[in-house]
Design a protein around this motif. Structure first.
Motif, PDB file in Angstrom:
ATOM      1  N   ASP A  60       9.239  -6.339  -4.607  1.00 55.39           N
ATOM      2  CA  ASP A  60       8.324  -4.995  -3.324  1.00 55.39           C
ATOM      3  C   ASP A  60       7.525  -4.455  -4.518  1.00 55.39           C
ATOM      4  O   ASP A  60       7.590  -4.123  -5.039  1.00 55.39           O
ATOM      5  N   ASP A  61       6.394  -4.066  -3.435  1.00 55.55           N
ATOM      6  CA  ASP A  61       4.785  -3.445  -4.011  1.00 55.55           C
ATOM      7  C   ASP A  61       5.775  -2.097  -3.890  1.00 55.55           C
ATOM      8  O   ASP A  61       5.254  -1.191  -5.046  1.00 55.55           O
ATOM      9  N   LEU A  62       6.469  -1.839  -3.924  1.00 57.35           N
ATOM     10  CA  LEU A  62       7.207  -0.702  -3.616  1.00 57.35           C
ATOM     11  C   LEU A  62       6.256   0.834  -4.155  1.00 57.35           C
ATOM     12  O   LEU A  62       6.357   1.847  -4.724  1.00 57.35           O
ATOM     13  N   LEU A  63       5.084   0.556  -2.776  1.00 56.36           N
ATOM     14  CA  LEU A  63       4.135   1.553  -2.476  1.00 56.36           C
ATOM     15  C   LEU A  63       4.155   2.372  -0.933  1.00 56.36           C
ATOM     16  O   LEU A  63       5.873   2.398  -0.378  1.00 56.36           O
ATOM     17  N   ARG A  97      -2.264  -4.818  -1.569  1.00 54.42           N
ATOM     18  CA  ARG A  97      -1.130  -4.137  -1.660  1.00 54.42           C
ATOM     19  C   ARG A  97      -0.964  -4.250  -2.968  1.00 54.42           C
ATOM     20  O   ARG A  97      -0.555  -3.263  -3.603  1.00 54.42           O
TER      21      ARG A  97
END
Ligand SMILES: Nc1ncnc2c1ncn2[C@@H]1O[C@H](COP(=O)(O)OP(=O)(O)O)[C@@H](O)[C@H]1O
Ligand SMILES: [Mg+2]
Lengths: 247, 241
Positions: free
Chosen positions: B82-85, B136
């Motif tokens: 998950d990009d965890l942005l 992303r």
């Protein structure tokens, strides 16, 4: 569209109400019709405005203090394990007490003025704000916490930069709930002992069989509550949107 | 950035008493890409999280050491599947999150340079929600680079991307992470064959090294030896299952 259908429903209810009153010929001290109530509202508009102002002040100040206390408590609880172990059960237990039962005591302690009503509103608001915000703070996505740990983040910076922003939607729903409860708290406080406010006016009118005035005060309270609700919805909408922004 | 150390993990892991992986030894050569390949649930993420110093559901008995004997967790940059942005923060604020979390000033020139390298200069002030999946992922890569750590741990970082974007991201990552000790956890034999200086297959029985193709990484997608390696890895995974 939502509001349009709401207005239609209100209009329909008013017509129905007037119809019942006209058809049954109920005496006006039992059930006054909307036309009479409107007339009474207009002739007493200054009186009603004065009392509305008092109740509005109690509600808004209560909402402000209750929300601030709730936010502070939630942040404390979310950052202290001991706090959660010791204080959270106490909080939940106090919720089992009917807060209304405290109204006479609050009046005894804080007098007949604004103070006891504000305290009543604060007591009612405090729990929903604290518990929704605290829930939100405890539900930070684990991945974000992992990330901040690998970045050697400090506890408070993680709280400020990640956990609090991620919990703002929960805070928003807590405040919206608080806005529904706050007027109830203030009016109950006024019922128990007051010399001003819409709750006081309702009791006064009721006692003198001025049922039309009581209805006018009650409907004013209803309109105020709906306006407050809309206002708080607008103010907290962007809190709720902040997380759902992800595409 | 300090020189990239090699890393050795030796030990066993169990969950509630049941073994997750048998005693195994796993070595990440210094400054190189190691791919750890395995099916889901074999414990790839657990291995990576152990190296990161993150909590896992497993109990680990063993040692994790760097060749220079210094502690590992504070020299790691972690990039998850998950990009965890942070959805509420701009691309820029997401990339310099590490510095903000440590209360340090972020190097503005470096930030601008990295933004340029990942091709996001025009998107610096957008929120992640306004970006495509590939963009992303590039923000997440930029955030990892901005950390400027010698050890990079990637947990299936490109698995959410479409095939073209994934290939492009793999090439970008190899270029930008040159010289660092990189561990890529993946379930994709193609990715392992393309990116690993060293390729390790993790199964319940332990870790099996697999000879990597000769070409330099990122290996061309149509390199014959890479395709053969991919096929061999797939066969190995299926035999283990
Ligand atoms: N926090 C946890 N608690 C208990 N079991 C876990 C936890 N995390 C992972 N596991 C279990 O450990 C095993 C390996 O997980 P993981 O390392 O995530 O596998 P992989 O990344 O290879 O798919 C899985 O069977 C999973 O169910
Ligand atoms: Mg995994």
């Amino acid at each position: 569209m939502k509001y349009a259908s709401g207005l239609v429903a209100v209009g329909f209810a008013l017509v129905l109400w007037q119809g019942i009153v006209t058809l049954t010929g109920l005496p006006k001290f039992i059930l006054p019709g909307p036309l009479l109530v409107a007339e009474t509202w207009w002739t007493n508009r200054l009186l009603i405005a004065e009392h509305t102002l008092i109740t509005a002040m109690e509600v808004l100040i209560g909402l402000g203090i209750g929300t601030a206390l709730g936010i502070a408590s939630a942040i404390y609880l979310a950052s202290s394990r001991i706090g959660r172990l010791v204080i959270q059960p106490v909080l939940v237990f106090t919720q089992a007490l009917p807060v209304f039962a405290l109204a006479p005591i609050l009046t005894l302690w804080l007098g007949f003025g604004l103070g006891s009503k504000i305290a009543m509103a604060v007591l009612i608001i405090y729990f929903p704000v604290t518990s929704s915000f605290c829930d939100g703070l405890m539900r930070t996505p684990q991945g974000l916490l992992d990330l901040s740990q690998t970045m050697q983040a400090g506890r408070w910076r993680t709280l400020w930069l990640i956990r609090i922003p991620a919990a703002l939607p929960s805070l928003g729903s807590g405040i919206r709930l608080a806005a529904v409860y706050a007027p109830i708290g203030a009016v109950i406080g006024e019922w128990v002992g007051a010399s001003r406010g819409l709750g006081y006016l309702m009791l006064l009118a009721n006692g003198r069989a001025k049922t039309d005035l009581m209805f006018a005060a009650m409907l004013t309270l209803g309109v105020f509550a709906v306006l407050l609700h809309l206002l708080v919805h607008l103010a907290t909408r962007h809190l709720g949107a902040s997380l759902e922004e992800r595409g | 950035m300090s020189p990239a150390p090699g890393i050795t993990l030796a030990g066993r892991a169990s969950i509630d008493g049941a073994p997750l992986f048998a005693p195994l030894g796993l070595t990440l050569p210094a400054g190189r890409w190691t791919c750890l390949l395995g099916g889901s649930g074999v414990g790839k993420s657990t291995v990576l999280r152990l190296i990161c110093g993150l909590p896992t559901g497993a109990r680990f008995d063993g040692t994790i050491t760097a060749t220079d004997a210094a502690p590992i967790p504070d020299r790691v940059a972690y990039m998850a599947q998950d990009d965890l942005l942070l959805p509420w923060a701009s691309v820029c604020d997401n990339i310099r999150l590490g510095a903000r979390l440590r209360g340090q000033p972020a190097d503005a020139d470096r930030l601008a340079h990295i933004l340029g390298r990942v091709g996001l200069s025009d998107h610096a002030h957008k929120k992640p929600g306004a970006l495509s999946g590939g963009q992303r992922q590039r923000v997440a890569l930029a955030r990892t680079l901005m950390e400027d750590k010698p050890i990079i741990l990637l947990d299936e970082p490109f698995s959410a991307l479409d095939a073209q974007t994934r290939a492009a991201m793999q090439e970008l990552a190899v270029e930008l992470l040159r010289g660092r000790t990189v561990l890529v956890v993946t379930h994709d034999p193609g990715e392992a064959a393309r990116l690993g200086h060293a390729i390790l297959v993790l199964t319940a029985g332990g870790v099996t090294p697999c000879p990597p193709p000769a070409a330099a990484i990122p290996r061309p997608v149509d390199d014959l030896e890479t395709l053969q390696c991919q096929a061999a890895l797939l066969r190995q995974l299926r035999d283990a299952a």
